[in-house]
Every structure is written in structure tokens, then in C-alpha cells.
Design a protein around this motif. Structure first.
Motif, mmCIF file in Angstrom:
data_model
loop_
_atom_site.group_PDB
_atom_site.id
_atom_site.type_symbol
_atom_site.label_atom_id
_atom_site.label_comp_id
_atom_site.label_asym_id
_atom_site.label_seq_id
_atom_site.Cartn_x
_atom_site.Cartn_y
_atom_site.Cartn_z
ATOM 1 N N ALA A 25 26.269 -15.218 -22.292
ATOM 2 C CA ALA A 25 25.114 -15.958 -22.809
ATOM 3 C C ALA A 25 24.874 -15.556 -24.264
ATOM 4 C CB ALA A 25 23.879 -15.679 -21.954
ATOM 5 N N GLY A 26 24.910 -14.268 -24.529
ATOM 6 C CA GLY A 26 24.738 -13.785 -25.897
ATOM 7 C C GLY A 26 25.869 -14.219 -26.805
ATOM 8 N N MET A 27 27.098 -14.230 -26.272
ATOM 9 C CA MET A 27 28.258 -14.619 -27.080
ATOM 10 C C MET A 27 28.245 -16.116 -27.400
ATOM 11 S SD MET A 27 29.795 -11.946 -27.904
ATOM 12 C CE MET A 27 31.184 -12.711 -28.693
ATOM 13 N N GLU A 54 19.010 -12.303 -34.634
ATOM 14 C CA GLU A 54 20.360 -11.779 -34.404
ATOM 15 C C GLU A 54 20.317 -10.307 -34.005
ATOM 16 O OE1 GLU A 54 22.033 -14.897 -37.740
ATOM 17 O OE2 GLU A 54 21.896 -12.757 -38.235
ATOM 18 N N ASN A 55 19.480 -9.536 -34.675
ATOM 19 C CA ASN A 55 19.357 -8.108 -34.340
ATOM 20 C C ASN A 55 18.818 -7.896 -32.933
ATOM 21 O OD1 ASN A 55 20.412 -7.143 -36.743
ATOM 22 N ND2 ASN A 55 18.419 -7.009 -37.746
ATOM 23 N N LYS A 56 17.803 -8.663 -32.557
ATOM 24 C CA LYS A 56 17.242 -8.540 -31.205
ATOM 25 C C LYS A 56 18.275 -8.919 -30.149
ATOM 26 C CE LYS A 56 12.377 -9.232 -32.307
ATOM 27 N NZ LYS A 56 11.226 -10.142 -32.208
ATOM 28 N N LEU A 57 18.981 -10.017 -30.394
ATOM 29 C CA LEU A 57 20.007 -10.454 -29.446
ATOM 30 C C LEU A 57 21.069 -9.377 -29.273
ATOM 31 C CD1 LEU A 57 21.215 -12.747 -27.690
ATOM 32 C CD2 LEU A 57 22.339 -13.583 -29.764
ATOM 33 N N LEU A 62 23.491 -8.394 -26.151
ATOM 34 C CA LEU A 62 24.934 -8.379 -26.407
ATOM 35 C C LEU A 62 25.600 -7.024 -26.198
ATOM 36 C CD1 LEU A 62 25.500 -10.650 -29.519
ATOM 37 C CD2 LEU A 62 26.552 -10.868 -27.287
ATOM 38 N N THR A 63 25.203 -6.044 -26.971
ATOM 39 C CA THR A 63 25.909 -4.762 -26.920
ATOM 40 C C THR A 63 25.695 -4.025 -25.599
ATOM 41 O OG1 THR A 63 25.910 -4.640 -29.324
ATOM 42 C CG2 THR A 63 26.250 -2.574 -28.135
ATOM 43 N N PRO A 64 24.458 -3.933 -25.079
ATOM 44 C CA PRO A 64 24.319 -3.267 -23.774
ATOM 45 C C PRO A 64 25.121 -3.952 -22.668
ATOM 46 C CG PRO A 64 22.171 -3.500 -24.819
ATOM 47 C CD PRO A 64 23.144 -4.294 -25.643
#
Length: 151
Positions: A25-27, A54-57, A62-64
């Protein structure tokens, strides 16, 4: 296949799938954000809003999610015998290669978001729109490999 995970196997598999969905979803969102960000005037309030989004996403989804996908996926791969030389796992090797490529794309997209935040546009809107399709292509191939196991 239960293997080393025992009765935790279905829970690990379920968690892996859940975090794959979150990651994807994030990607799908981040590249679209990049297009809108790039179309905003550099230094404008709108551009700053895209930087924040973008930072919040990235930090919240995304990263977690990507980290958990890798941890859980490697547990599942070990359960299948990937690290013990079990034959017939060509599909899994190919899947892992595609996940590495997807992870690289993730890193590239985060890096490009940081470039945009610094006011440096190195791609055209058309190029960004074309790159938006890469996660969909990769995840399609990954799902086919997991379900069909063609080799």
C-alpha cells in the motif's frame, strides 16, 4: 508445512501477508506522492506538505512494514528449508531476488523524496509515472511465484 515454526507457522505466515499488504500500500502511495510533490512549486507550502506526507508514510508504514516483511519472510523461508539446502526452491530464490529489487526500489523512492525535499528534481513527471508501475509488476511476479511455484 509446519517445520521449525511449529504451531506458530500459520501466525507467522498471516503476519507476513498482513505486512506485505501494508508495505505494498505504501509502495503504491509513495510514487504517486512523488509525482504530486514534483508538480508543486519548489519551496512552496504545497511542496512542504508533500515532504511531510512522504516522511509520515515512510516512518509509519513503509519502513516498519518492509522490515517486518523481511524478518517474517526469512523465518518462513527457513521453515521451508532455504538455509538447509532443501531442493525444489527455485521459485523461492527468484522470489527473494524480486523482493531485493523491490526493497531497492523502496530505497530509491525514499531517496528521491529526499531529493525533492531539497529542491532537486532529476526526473520528469512522465519518468516518475512510468516508475510508479514497477511495484505492481514486481508484486504480481512475486505472487505468481508463491502460488504457482513454477520451478
Amino acid at each position: 508445512m509446519i517445520g521449525m515454526l511449529g504451531t506458530a507457522y500459520p501466525w507467522v505466515k498471516a503476519a507476513h501477508i498482513i505486512f506485505v499488504i501494508f508495505w505494498m500500500a505504501g509502495m503504491f502511495m509513495l510514487p504517486r506522492y512523488l509525482v504530486y510533490h514534483q508538480e508543486a512549486a519548489p519551496g512552496s507550502a504545497e511542496a512542504q506538505t508533500w515532504v511531510e506526507r512522504e516522511n509520515k508514510l515512510r516512518k509509519m508504514i513503509l519502513t516498519p512494514s518492509m522490515i517486518l516483511v523481511w524478518i517474517l519472510g526469512l523465518l518462513l523461508a527457513a521453515n521451508l528449508g532455504l538455509f538447509s539446502g532443501t531442493p525444489g526452491l527455485g521459485w523461492l530464490h527468484t522470489k527473494l531476488l524480486l523482493v531485493v529489487v523491490l526493497s531497492g526500489y523502496h530505497g530509491w523512492a525514499v531517496g528521491y523524496a529526499k531529493k525533492l525535499a531539497a529542491g532537486k528534481q532529476t526526473l520528469t513527471g512522465k519518468q516518475l509515472r512510468m516508475l510508479n508501475e514497477l511495484p505492481a509488476i514486481l508484486v504480481t511476479l512475486i505472487v505468481v511465484l508463491v502460488i504457482v511455484r513454477p520451478f
